[in-house]
Design a protein around this motif. Structure first.
Motif: not given
Length: 190
Positions: A18-23, A53-58, A63-67
């Motif tokens: 879902e994150v990838k699709a939104a990006f 902003q979208a690139s930074d959010a993605y 990434d599991d650790r960063r998230r």
């Protein structure tokens, strides 16, 4: 900077897909190449800002650790977070930071929480408790800690075992008596 979940328009429990699709939706709408031919510079700049902003959010949410770090810090007080630039490889935005090209990298910054009561003049000797907690909960540190505890336990067990073996084999004798017997044997006095 706003909330990454709001930036991409997703729920906090969104999956990686879902994150990838939104990006991708945001990238198709706001990519600088899509607005390269427009004469409206303000609209083009606004689209480039939204794409960054979208690139930074993605970058953070994919990434599991960063998230996990972002979610942990987001659960605290969001007003005390600031985007800080780190020295090193990502201090300038480069096309290599995301692999998208066009120089819209995240800038190599990291999320840091300002300690309570520490304004701009925080003392250099203060302890960053979150950084310390992050360091001691890393897998490598925990593996090394476990290995050290096993080695210490083994040494303690071995030390106690040697003493018990001595007592079993030399019942009724003291260590000094045994050493005297060894000296006499070495000299040839029996």
């Amino acid at each position: 900077m706003g909330d990454h979940y709001q930036t991409l328009g997703i729920r906090r429990d969104a999956t990686k897909a879902e994150v990838k699709a939104a990006f991708r939706r945001h990238a198709l709408r706001d990519h600088p190449d899509r607005h390269a031919g427009t004469t409206d510079a303000a609209a083009s700049a606004d689209a480039a800002r939204r794409f960054r902003q979208a690139s930074d959010a993605y970058h953070v949410l994919s990434d599991d650790r960063r998230r996990a770090e972002y979610d942990f810090r987001l659960r605290g007080s969001t007003s005390s977070y600031a985007r800080t630039s780190s020295s090193g490889w990502g201090a300038s935005s480069s096309s290599a930071s995301y692999g998208y090209g066009y120089g819209y990298g995240h800038g190599g910054g990291s999320w840091r929480r300002t300690p309570p009561g520490a304004g701009a003049g925080a003392s250099a000797g203060s302890i960053d408790w979150e950084l310390l907690l992050k360091a001691v909960t890393r897998r490598g540190f925990l593996i090394n800690l476990g290995f050290a505890s096993v080695m210490l336990s083994g040494a303690t067990f071995l030390d106690g075992s040697i003493l018990e073996i001595w007592k079993i084999n030399n019942s009724g004798k003291s260590f000094e008596d045994a050493m005297e017997k060894v000296r006499k044997t070495e000299k040839g006095d029996t």
